[in-house]
Design an enzyme around this catalytic site. Structure first.
Site, PDB file in Angstrom:
ATOM      1  N   GLY A   1       9.776  12.518   5.625  1.00  0.00           N
ATOM      2  CA  GLY A   1       9.305  11.345   6.311  1.00  0.00           C
ATOM      3  C   GLY A   1      10.211  11.137   7.522  1.00  0.00           C
ATOM      4  O   GLY A   1      10.371  12.190   8.308  1.00  0.00           O
TER       5      GLY A   1
ATOM      6  N   ASP B   1       6.177   5.132   1.152  1.00  0.00           N
ATOM      7  CA  ASP B   1       6.486   3.974   1.954  1.00  0.00           C
ATOM      8  C   ASP B   1       5.133   3.613   2.673  1.00  0.00           C
ATOM      9  O   ASP B   1       4.930   2.437   3.184  1.00  0.00           O
ATOM     10  CB  ASP B   1       7.482   3.852   2.708  1.00  0.00           C
ATOM     11  CG  ASP B   1       8.657   3.985   1.839  1.00  0.00           C
ATOM     12  OD1 ASP B   1       8.762   3.688   0.654  1.00  0.00           O
ATOM     13  OD2 ASP B   1       9.961   4.429   2.469  1.00  0.00           O
TER      14      ASP B   1
ATOM     15  N   GLY C   1       9.614   0.378  -0.500  1.00  0.00           N
ATOM     16  CA  GLY C   1       9.006   0.335   0.771  1.00  0.00           C
ATOM     17  C   GLY C   1       9.817   0.115   1.963  1.00  0.00           C
ATOM     18  O   GLY C   1       9.294   0.199   3.001  1.00  0.00           O
ATOM     19  N   ARG C   2      10.972   0.105   1.690  1.00  0.00           N
ATOM     20  CA  ARG C   2      12.125   0.041   2.963  1.00  0.00           C
ATOM     21  C   ARG C   2      11.534  -0.951   3.643  1.00  0.00           C
ATOM     22  O   ARG C   2      11.388  -2.128   3.283  1.00  0.00           O
ATOM     23  CB  ARG C   2      12.128   1.404   3.712  1.00  0.00           C
ATOM     24  CG  ARG C   2      12.666   2.465   2.917  1.00  0.00           C
ATOM     25  CD  ARG C   2      13.644   3.149   3.648  1.00  0.00           C
ATOM     26  NE  ARG C   2      13.035   4.128   4.344  1.00  0.00           N
ATOM     27  CZ  ARG C   2      13.542   4.788   5.430  1.00  0.00           C
ATOM     28  NH1 ARG C   2      14.864   4.725   5.511  1.00  0.00           N
ATOM     29  NH2 ARG C   2      13.034   5.807   6.023  1.00  0.00           N
TER      30      ARG C   2
ATOM     31  N   ARG D   1       8.061   6.352  -7.714  1.00  0.00           N
ATOM     32  CA  ARG D   1       8.334   7.905  -6.747  1.00  0.00           C
ATOM     33  C   ARG D   1       7.987   8.823  -7.790  1.00  0.00           C
ATOM     34  O   ARG D   1       7.562  10.056  -7.461  1.00  0.00           O
ATOM     35  CB  ARG D   1       9.531   8.135  -6.260  1.00  0.00           C
ATOM     36  CG  ARG D   1       9.688   7.447  -5.150  1.00  0.00           C
ATOM     37  CD  ARG D   1      10.771   7.996  -3.996  1.00  0.00           C
ATOM     38  NE  ARG D   1      11.681   8.811  -4.494  1.00  0.00           N
ATOM     39  CZ  ARG D   1      13.101   8.659  -4.093  1.00  0.00           C
ATOM     40  NH1 ARG D   1      13.250   7.730  -3.297  1.00  0.00           N
ATOM     41  NH2 ARG D   1      14.084   9.479  -4.154  1.00  0.00           N
TER      42      ARG D   1
HETATM   43  O1  F6P Z   1      11.349   6.215   1.385  1.00  0.00           O
HETATM   44  C1  F6P Z   1      11.048   6.246   0.092  1.00  0.00           C
HETATM   45  C2  F6P Z   1      12.114   5.603  -0.549  1.00  0.00           C
HETATM   46  O2  F6P Z   1      11.868   5.760  -2.004  1.00  0.00           O
HETATM   47  C3  F6P Z   1      12.132   4.140  -0.196  1.00  0.00           C
HETATM   48  O3  F6P Z   1      11.218   3.286  -0.827  1.00  0.00           O
HETATM   49  C4  F6P Z   1      13.523   3.592  -0.853  1.00  0.00           C
HETATM   50  O4  F6P Z   1      14.058   2.500  -0.067  1.00  0.00           O
HETATM   51  C5  F6P Z   1      14.545   4.884  -0.673  1.00  0.00           C
HETATM   52  O5  F6P Z   1      13.542   5.898  -0.629  1.00  0.00           O
HETATM   53  C6  F6P Z   1      15.344   5.072  -1.848  1.00  0.00           C
HETATM   54  O6  F6P Z   1      16.038   6.236  -1.820  1.00  0.00           O
HETATM   55  P1  F6P Z   1      17.010   6.960  -2.914  1.00  0.00           P
HETATM   56  O7  F6P Z   1      16.162   7.829  -3.612  1.00  0.00           O
HETATM   57  O8  F6P Z   1      18.207   7.360  -2.003  1.00  0.00           O
HETATM   58  O9  F6P Z   1      17.607   5.724  -3.590  1.00  0.00           O
END
Ligand code: F6P
Length: 371
Positions: free
Chosen positions: A128, A153, A196-197, A299
């Protein structure tokens, strides 16, 4: 213009970095088989770039041979067989000093050296925004590299869509369908927080497809009183339940995103806005309110056929690009074509939901409130 490199390729590597996304294994399979077909040797770097920076932590020295057998039967699998990481960014690698303080150092030269040491001629770097920034630096330091965009996202610019997004939207939509019946039976407000950040793509697409009543996205800071108005309007029409989809990066007017953690060497972690919205709705309207945070469920699991196909196309296109001498570029979907764009252009800006897009206009015509 990205450089064209014509020296012959014998050995390539593939890495997957950042948060995983359904479709990563399909990229690995397509890239590996396309490379093997050309007589190239293929290796996977373990856990983002960790395999190269900390080879002693891995039995095979951090590189996994990607044979035809190893990539067999993985197209439909979620996750990545190579492992990934969104910690310890090599450009800002956190080192703990003797006094306990943390200093961030740039270890990109070590990665370039490691590729030379292993006689790897080119890298396909799947990732990403964070991984693209790393790829851009490695390419500038002379590594022959093609990037493949990845994120659920859908916030990467210069590609129509990234694989993983369709799978995430599909799961969120199904979740909204399921929540409707229980919300209606109890006459409750259901607040559903999605990932989705800083962009609202997942919330928007799933919210419209899954018949949400309110969609809160970062691109349109919300006013909680407008959310309450919508709930009341529905009550007056005899609809005693309301479905509110909240993107994790949603903010109030003048407010900031809700951050749960900020650790050195990684992007800040968002979360908590759904809880805030649910508490406010209950406090102001008195309606019984429940919160569902879909989080990492978005995810996981098997990629949809759209995501598999996009990922397979990206993996094969990356190898074709290397064969053609492309370097420093990112594979991108520009329907109906797959093309190559300079990585520099892709990392310039984040792709946000345009509030005048037809999907937003459709939502408004359907009576959906954006708060
Ligand atoms: O960028 C993908 C994502 O799933 C975002 O939607 C989310 O904010 C972030 O990664 C979460 O990251 P982690 O797996 O470190 O909690």
């Amino acid at each position: 213009m990205a450089p064209i490199i014509n020296t012959p390729i014998k050995k390539i590597a593939i890495s997957t970095g950042g948060g995983d996304a359904p479709g990563l294994n399909a990229v690995i399979r397509a890239a590996a088989l396309s490379a093997i077909k050309r007589g190239w040797e293929v290796y996977g770097v373990r856990d983002g770039f960790h395999g190269l920076l900390l080879p002693e932590e891995y039995p095979s020295g951090g590189l996994m041979p990607l044979t035809r057998e190893r990539v067999s039967g993985i197209t439909h699998l979620g996750g990545t067989i190579l492992g990934t990481s969104n910690r310890n960014n090599p450009l800002k690698y956190p080192i703990t000093l003797a006094d306990g303080s943390v200093e961030e150092v740039d270890r990109s030269d070590e990665i370039v050296r490691a590729f030379r040491l292993h006689h790897i001629d080119a890298l396909i770097s799947v990732g990403g925004d964070g991984s693209l920034a790393i790829s851009s630096v490695l390419a500038k330091k002379g590594l022959r590299l093609i990037a493949v965009p990845k994120t659920i996202d859908n916030d990467l610019d210069k590609t129509d869509v990234t694989f993983g997004f369709d799978t995430a939207v599909g799961f969120a939509t199904e979740s909204l369908d399921r929540l409707h019946s229980t919300a209606a039976s109890h006459g409750r407000v259901m607040v559903v927080e999605v990932m989705g950040r800083y962009a609202g793509w997942i919330a928007l697409h799933a919210g419209v497809s899954g018949s949400a009543d309110v969609i809160l996205i970062p691109e349109h800071p919300y006013d909680i009183h407008k959310v309450i108005e919508k709930i009341k309007e529905r009550e007056q029409r005899g609809n005693h339940f309301t479905i509110v989809v909240v993107a994790e990066g949603a903010t109030t007017i003048g407010g900031g995103a809700s951050v749960v953690e900020h650790e050195a060497g990684r992007a800040e972690r968002l979360g908590g806005v759904g809880e805030k919205v649910a508490a406010e709705i209950h406090a102001i309207s008195g309606k019984e309110t429940r919160l569902v945070v879909l989080g990492h469920l978005l995810r996981g699991g098997s990629p949809t056929s759209f995501d598999r196909l996009t990922a397979l196309r990206f993996g094969a296109a990356a190898v074709r690009g290397l064969e053609e001498g492309q370097a420093g570029v990112m594979v991108a979907l520009d329907p109906p074509h797959v093309k190559y764009v300079p990585i520099e252009e892709a990392i310039g800006k984040m792709k946000m939901v345009p509030m005048d897009s037809d999907i937003v206009l459709t939502a408004l015509d359907l009576g959906i409130s954006f708060g």
